[in-house]
Design a protein around this motif. Structure first.
Motif, PDB file in Angstrom:
ATOM      1  N   GLU A 205       2.753   0.994  12.176  1.00  0.00           N
ATOM      2  CA  GLU A 205       2.915   0.142  10.990  1.00  0.00           C
ATOM      3  C   GLU A 205       2.900   0.982   9.716  1.00  0.00           C
ATOM      4  OE1 GLU A 205       0.737  -3.886  12.751  1.00  0.00           O
ATOM      5  OE2 GLU A 205      -0.437  -2.354  11.701  1.00  0.00           O
ATOM      6  N   LEU A 206       2.023   1.971   9.689  1.00  0.00           N
ATOM      7  CA  LEU A 206       1.936   2.843   8.519  1.00  0.00           C
ATOM      8  C   LEU A 206       3.235   3.601   8.290  1.00  0.00           C
ATOM      9  CD1 LEU A 206      -1.589   4.516   8.592  1.00  0.00           C
ATOM     10  CD2 LEU A 206      -0.648   3.101   6.768  1.00  0.00           C
ATOM     11  N   GLN A 207       3.838   4.094   9.355  1.00  0.00           N
ATOM     12  CA  GLN A 207       5.065   4.873   9.218  1.00  0.00           C
ATOM     13  C   GLN A 207       6.198   4.036   8.622  1.00  0.00           C
ATOM     14  OE1 GLN A 207       5.012   6.423  13.349  1.00  0.00           O
ATOM     15  NE2 GLN A 207       5.203   8.453  12.432  1.00  0.00           N
ATOM     16  N   GLU A 208       6.280   2.766   9.017  1.00  0.00           N
ATOM     17  CA  GLU A 208       7.287   1.873   8.425  1.00  0.00           C
ATOM     18  C   GLU A 208       7.008   1.671   6.938  1.00  0.00           C
ATOM     19  OE1 GLU A 208       7.395  -1.741  10.607  1.00  0.00           O
ATOM     20  OE2 GLU A 208       8.023  -0.801  12.496  1.00  0.00           O
ATOM     21  N   TRP A 209       5.751   1.488   6.602  1.00  0.00           N
ATOM     22  CA  TRP A 209       5.359   1.286   5.200  1.00  0.00           C
ATOM     23  C   TRP A 209       5.600   2.543   4.383  1.00  0.00           C
ATOM     24  CZ3 TRP A 209       1.001   3.447   2.569  1.00  0.00           C
ATOM     25  CH2 TRP A 209       0.714   2.865   1.324  1.00  0.00           C
ATOM     26  N   MET A 210       5.364   3.716   4.977  1.00  0.00           N
ATOM     27  CA  MET A 210       5.574   4.984   4.281  1.00  0.00           C
ATOM     28  C   MET A 210       7.038   5.163   3.881  1.00  0.00           C
ATOM     29  SD  MET A 210       3.063   7.228   6.746  1.00  0.00           S
ATOM     30  CE  MET A 210       3.452   8.870   6.144  1.00  0.00           C
ATOM     31  N   VAL A 211       7.949   4.702   4.717  1.00  0.00           N
ATOM     32  CA  VAL A 211       9.375   4.773   4.383  1.00  0.00           C
ATOM     33  C   VAL A 211       9.672   3.930   3.144  1.00  0.00           C
ATOM     34  CG1 VAL A 211      11.700   4.150   5.163  1.00  0.00           C
ATOM     35  CG2 VAL A 211      10.110   5.270   6.740  1.00  0.00           C
ATOM     36  N   GLU A 212       9.064   2.752   3.068  1.00  0.00           N
ATOM     37  CA  GLU A 212       9.268   1.873   1.907  1.00  0.00           C
ATOM     38  C   GLU A 212       8.723   2.518   0.638  1.00  0.00           C
ATOM     39  OE1 GLU A 212       7.404  -1.808   2.841  1.00  0.00           O
ATOM     40  OE2 GLU A 212       8.690  -2.231   4.576  1.00  0.00           O
ATOM     41  N   VAL A 213       7.522   3.118   0.732  1.00  0.00           N
ATOM     42  CA  VAL A 213       6.926   3.785  -0.427  1.00  0.00           C
ATOM     43  C   VAL A 213       7.806   4.937  -0.884  1.00  0.00           C
ATOM     44  CG1 VAL A 213       4.964   5.151  -1.231  1.00  0.00           C
ATOM     45  CG2 VAL A 213       4.573   3.129   0.180  1.00  0.00           C
ATOM     46  N   GLN A 214       8.307   5.720   0.053  1.00  0.00           N
ATOM     47  CA  GLN A 214       9.150   6.857  -0.290  1.00  0.00           C
ATOM     48  C   GLN A 214      10.412   6.407  -1.007  1.00  0.00           C
ATOM     49  OE1 GLN A 214       8.216  10.305   0.533  1.00  0.00           O
ATOM     50  NE2 GLN A 214       9.637  10.391  -1.198  1.00  0.00           N
ATOM     51  N   GLN A 215      10.963   5.257  -0.603  1.00  0.00           N
ATOM     52  CA  GLN A 215      12.154   4.730  -1.263  1.00  0.00           C
ATOM     53  C   GLN A 215      11.860   4.370  -2.715  1.00  0.00           C
ATOM     54  OE1 GLN A 215      13.185   1.514   1.394  1.00  0.00           O
ATOM     55  NE2 GLN A 215      14.508   2.805   2.663  1.00  0.00           N
ATOM     56  N   VAL A 216      10.671   3.798  -2.953  1.00  0.00           N
ATOM     57  CA  VAL A 216      10.272   3.462  -4.326  1.00  0.00           C
ATOM     58  C   VAL A 216      10.162   4.723  -5.164  1.00  0.00           C
ATOM     59  CG1 VAL A 216       8.418   2.521  -5.756  1.00  0.00           C
ATOM     60  CG2 VAL A 216       9.086   1.342  -3.650  1.00  0.00           C
TER      61      VAL A 216
END
Length: 254
Positions: A205-216
């Protein structure tokens, strides 16, 4: 310069023996920077920034220092000021409980880790015990005013994810999608909530969220994000973003 003007209100008048070396240096540098006598180096600017804030942030810094020294066996709980003993003791006892219940896990105390979305920045994990199946982090929040939510806490998710990514990249641990990150908040001075609270997520779950943060973050780098400066917001902003944020410069100049 405006952001370091709050150094003296809570440091001024303190007995010299109560000042940490970096606090004493900040006191010396602040008037020189404000008056334009010197341009601070990057290291000096970091010292000024880390020592600016209210008496409450100073108390929090001291509490973390005391907790670290006790956990590292450098001092005993009775060696710290009496008003710190009870709340810091709650934190230290919980860390020791985690170590005792997880004797095969490696404990970390005040561990700095590069931020996964900006390796030039870093965060500090107050305490952690680690295995490939579970990473437990515990964050000491010394404030007694606003209750800090543990569930889906973005700051602690960033720190936990950054620590796990660093450990995996160094080849120290092989986390799998089901590896648990258990996030804990210890807020012993808040009377409206349990002093210690935990929330779980998984590495997957964290890895999916990390991708979103990186996009921001990438959008910020592209200049597509809206900048909304503020004292607390800017405090957590990555240094590279601070350096080129015109909105923050306008706020400081106001």
């Amino acid at each position: 310069a405006a952001e370091i003007l709050d150094l003296t209100p809570y440091m001024k008048g303190l007995p010299e023996e109560e000042l940490h070396p970096d606090e004493a240096l900040a006191m010396k540098l602040a008037p020189q920077v404000v008056s334009g006598q010197i341009e601070p180096t990057e290291v000096q600017a970091d010292i000024l920034q880390s020592n600016s804030g209210s008496i409450y942030s100073r108390e929090g810094t001291r509490a973390h220092d005391f907790g670290e020294q006790i956990l590292n066996g450098e001092i005993e709980i009775t060696d710290i000021p009496e008003d710190f003993q009870s709340p810091v003791g709650v934190y230290v006892n919980e860390c020791r409980r985690l170590i005792k219940e997880n004797p095969t896990m490696e404990p970390l105390v005040e561990e700095k880790t590069p931020l996964f979305y900006d390796p030039t920045g870093s965060g500090t994990v107050d305490f952690a015990v680690i295995s490939e199946d579970m990473v437990t982090i515990l964050d000491l929040k010394y404030g007694q005013g606003v209750m800090v939510a543990v569930e889906d806490n973005p700051q602690l998710k960033i720190y936990g994810a950054s620590l796990m990514e660093e450990l995996a990249a160094d080849g120290l641990y092989s986390f799998h999608s089901g590896s648990v990150l258990r996030i804990g908040v210890c807020q012993p001075r808040h009377h409206g909530a349990a002093p210690i609270r935990y929330w779980d997520t998984t590495w997957g779950e964290l890895q999916e969220w990390m991708v979103e943060v990186q996009q921001v973050v990438d959008n910020i780098d592209d200049g597509e994000a809206e900048y909304v400066p503020g004292e607390e917001i800017c405090r957590w902003c990555p240094k590279p973003v601070k350096a080129r944020c015109s909105a923050r410069q306008e706020m400081l100049a106001a």
